[in-house]
Design an enzyme around this catalytic site. Structure first.
Site, short mmCIF file in Angstrom:
data_model
loop_
_atom_site.label_atom_id
_atom_site.label_comp_id
_atom_site.label_asym_id
_atom_site.label_seq_id
_atom_site.Cartn_x
_atom_site.Cartn_y
_atom_site.Cartn_z
CG ASP A 103 39.76 36.76 39.75
OD1 ASP A 103 40.02 37.42 38.74
OD2 ASP A 103 38.71 36.08 39.88
CG ASP A 209 38.71 40.69 35.60
OD1 ASP A 209 37.69 40.00 35.73
OD2 ASP A 209 38.68 41.93 35.48
CD GLU A 266 36.15 37.63 32.34
OE1 GLU A 266 34.94 37.59 32.60
OE2 GLU A 266 36.87 38.58 32.68
CG HIS A 344 32.10 36.04 39.68
ND1 HIS A 344 32.97 35.26 38.96
CD2 HIS A 344 32.41 37.31 39.40
CE1 HIS A 344 33.77 36.04 38.27
NE2 HIS A 344 33.46 37.30 38.51
CG ASP A 345 31.02 37.75 35.95
OD1 ASP A 345 30.82 38.44 36.96
OD2 ASP A 345 32.12 37.70 35.36
C1 GLC Z 1 35.13 40.22 34.82
C2 GLC Z 1 34.58 39.80 36.15
C3 GLC Z 1 33.38 40.62 36.46
C4 GLC Z 1 33.79 42.08 36.51
C5 GLC Z 1 34.54 42.49 35.25
C6 GLC Z 1 35.27 43.77 35.42
O1 GLC Z 1 34.24 40.00 33.80
O2 GLC Z 1 34.31 38.43 36.13
O3 GLC Z 1 32.77 40.23 37.66
O4 GLC Z 1 32.67 42.89 36.64
O5 GLC Z 1 35.51 41.56 34.89
O6 GLC Z 1 36.39 43.60 36.23
#
Ligand code: GLC
Ligand code: CA
Length: 577
Positions: A103, A209, A266, A344-345
């Site tokens: 990540d 991320d 992402e 995980h979100d």
């Molecule tokens: C991404 C991650 C999440 C985190 C956010 C801020 O969306 O997947 O878990 O809270 O970034 O880093």
């Protein structure tokens, strides 16, 4: 028309398995998952038939946002293990012929990172420019943040720092200051520190991320939606800024491309197809694939307004989103789709989209596997999804929701009620958590019937274990059962490989179903093999509406499929036509 199989990169025919380190496997009995725990389960992961592993952040972190607040990019957190453990995992994956993806969290760091520690010391510190500092604004003599922007999970996106009497920007929690990408030297430092270091160690790529956040829009106020207060919803202000494309191209050129590594970006703010192609089209040279949010938010009220506000999803919309996403892997673009139902979100997909009661959980999980693994593109399976894990029990109190996004959401709702802002009722907010909180995905992985679900030798785990492990939802039990969700994943992953021409590289066509309760589509290979997929999302029987003549039933998620093309509740089928 292009034959998408030609010169396809390895990641196009791969399936990725995502690990959330704190909840995967605890090797030393402190109640927290760790790197040796992951290492001990690589054979299990391999046995599923996946091709690559993505591990969520395991770097040094004060865990204000569960590892997405990094205080040292080049060190694992001591709770997880040592650098030797990280290296053993890289090697362990490669030895098993699996790729390994880490990540990459570079929109922000932790406020404990040495860069920020320096940056906040004085206005002339050489690291000052690493973050986004702005002077206060005074309204009627009162000190206010420089703009009215709200952070993603609630509260102001600006935090006042006493030492130098300025505000710094944080799109997420207060302890996650945003890096200043506008400065070329800062960007170089990020590349060197966070990216090249790991590529040099031999990893195969990154999940990137919040990669739509690096370039911010002008620092002017967001439109006023809540007139009762200063802070306003402002997500649009920090996604897709004017220099984003330039930064991404530079990063690709100076880091990823040198190692031919894969990138899963992402892209929460990226919605239209044109926009997506701009980021993941081969000719755009920015990323390999994008993690998009359309399906992930199909049961959320507008993300702009309130992050975790739940609404029932509409299957028609679910289908439309799937179709749009599939277009990316179709014969008329140079993009590639990335498909997922969980991470995980996100809460557990069986609980969100199907039926998690004891009667229907297994068939629901298998049918969702069929959905995920018959689509074109690269699928991601999240730990526990392959055994059909479900949401935390409804009876659990609010205190079990420990994620910052959860408690900040409830906090915002309560503040709004106090101030008389029109919005969500408190019970509705708690129901939203029960439905879609990120916590559901973060409870420990369920390995066996043993105490703590075989995740830890300790009875005290960092998040409470979901008692559903006692009801057969665990790896050991499902290994023994030929008809389990787990064994169905294995079967589907093998089937996907056997039929890669149609399932991975084929063309998706949505077929209008007779009812609004099913999803039916075909997958056609370049050479003409056509598979037909019929998925029942309802608790009633439905008819599979095969195109023209009768098809040959290849797989069903039911153990006793009907001979007359009637789908049982929540059943999914694949036919050859
Ligand atoms: C991404 C991650 C999440 C985190 C956010 C801020 O969306 O997947 O878990 O809270 O970034 O880093
Ligand atoms: Ca541990």
């Amino acid at each position: 028309m292009t034959d998408r199989r030609i010169d396809a990169k390895w990641w196009k025919s791969s399936t990725i398995y995502q690990i959330y380190p704190s909840s995967f496997m605890d090797s030393n009995g402190d109640g927290i998952g760790d790197l040796p725990g992951i290492l001990s389960k690589l054979d299990y992961i391999k046995s599923l038939g996946v091709d690559a592993v993505w591990i969520s952040p395991f770097y040094k972190s004060p865990n204000k946002d569960q590892g997405y607040d990094i205080s040292d990019y080049q060190m694992p957190d001591p709770a997880y293990g040592s650098m030797a453990d990280v290296e053993a995992i890289i090697k362990g994956c490669h030895d098993r012929d699996m790729k390994i993806i880490f990540d990459l969290v570079i929109n922000h760091t932790s406020d404990q990172h040495k860069w920020f520690q320096e940056s906040r010391k004085s206005k002339d510190n050489p690291y000052r420019k690493y973050y986004i500092w702005k002077p206060a604004r005074y309204i009627d003599g009162e000190r206010r943040p420089p703009t009215n922007w709200e952070a993603t999970f609630g509260g102001s996106a600006w935090e006042w720092d006493e030492t130098t009497e300025e505000y710094y920007l944080h799109a997420f929690v207060v302890e996650q200051p945003d890096l200043n990408w506008e400065d070329a030297e800062v960007r170089q430092a990020i590349y060197k520190e966070a990216i090249l270091f790991w590529l040099e160690k031999g990893i195969d790529g990154f999940r990137v991320d919040v990669s739509s956040h690096y370039s911010k829009h002008e620092y002017v106020d967001a439109p006023i939606i809540k007139p009762e207060q200063y802070i306003q919803p402002a997500r649009a202000k920090y996604v897709d800024g004017p220099r984003l494309r330039e930064y991404l191209e530079e990063m690709q050129r100076e880091t990823f491309s040198k190692y031919d590594s894969v990138t899963l970006a992402e892209m929460s703010g990226t919605r239209t197809l044109e926009n997506k192609l701009d980021f993941v089209g081969e000719s755009s040279k920015r990323f390999s694939m994008a993690i998009s949010f359309d399906l992930a938010t199909v049961d959320h009220y507008g993300r702009e307004a309130t992050y975790l506000w739940w609404k029932p999803y509409d299957l028609q919309e679910f289908k439309k989103i799937t179709e749009a996403e599939q277009f990316l892997s179709g014969p008329n673009t140079d993009g590639w789709a990335l498909t997922y139902l969980e991470n995980h979100d996100q809460a557990r997909s069986i609980s969100r989209f199907m039926n998690d009661s004891p009667e229907y959980r297994t068939i629901s999980g298998k049918t969702l596997a069929m959905y995920l693994l018959t689509l074109s593109g690269t699928p991601i399976i999240y730990q526990g999804e392959e055994i059909g894990m479900i949401n935390m029990p409804k009876s659990w109190p609010e205190a079990e929701y420990i994620d910052a996004a959860s408690w900040m959401f409830i906090q915002t709702v309560r503040d709004d009620i106090q101030k008389g802002v029109k919005g969500i009722a408190e019970e509705e907010a708690f129901e939203s958590l029960q439905r879609i909180a990120r916590d559901h995905a973060r409870v420990p992985m369920q390995w066996s019937n043993d105490h703590s679900a075989g995740f830890s030798s300790s009875a005290k785990t960092w998040m409470r274990v979901n008692p559903s492990y006692k009801a057969g939802i665990n790896v050991a039990e499902e290994e023994k059962d030929e008809c389990s969700v787990l064994n169905f994943y294995r079967r589907m992953l093998a089937f996907r490989k056997e039929h890669s021409d149609s399932l991975i590289f084929g063309e998706y066509q949505n077929l209008e179903a007779e009812t609004e309760k099913t999803m039916q589509f075909s997958k056609k290979s370049f050479d003409g093999e056509t598979l037909f997929v019929a998925l029942n999302f309802s608790g009633e029987q439905q008819k599979a509406s095969l195109p023209d003549s009768k098809g040959e039933l290849l797989i069903s998620s039911s153990t006793h499929p009907d001979q007359e093309d009637i789908l049982q509740p929540y059943e999914g089928r694949i036919y050859r036509v």
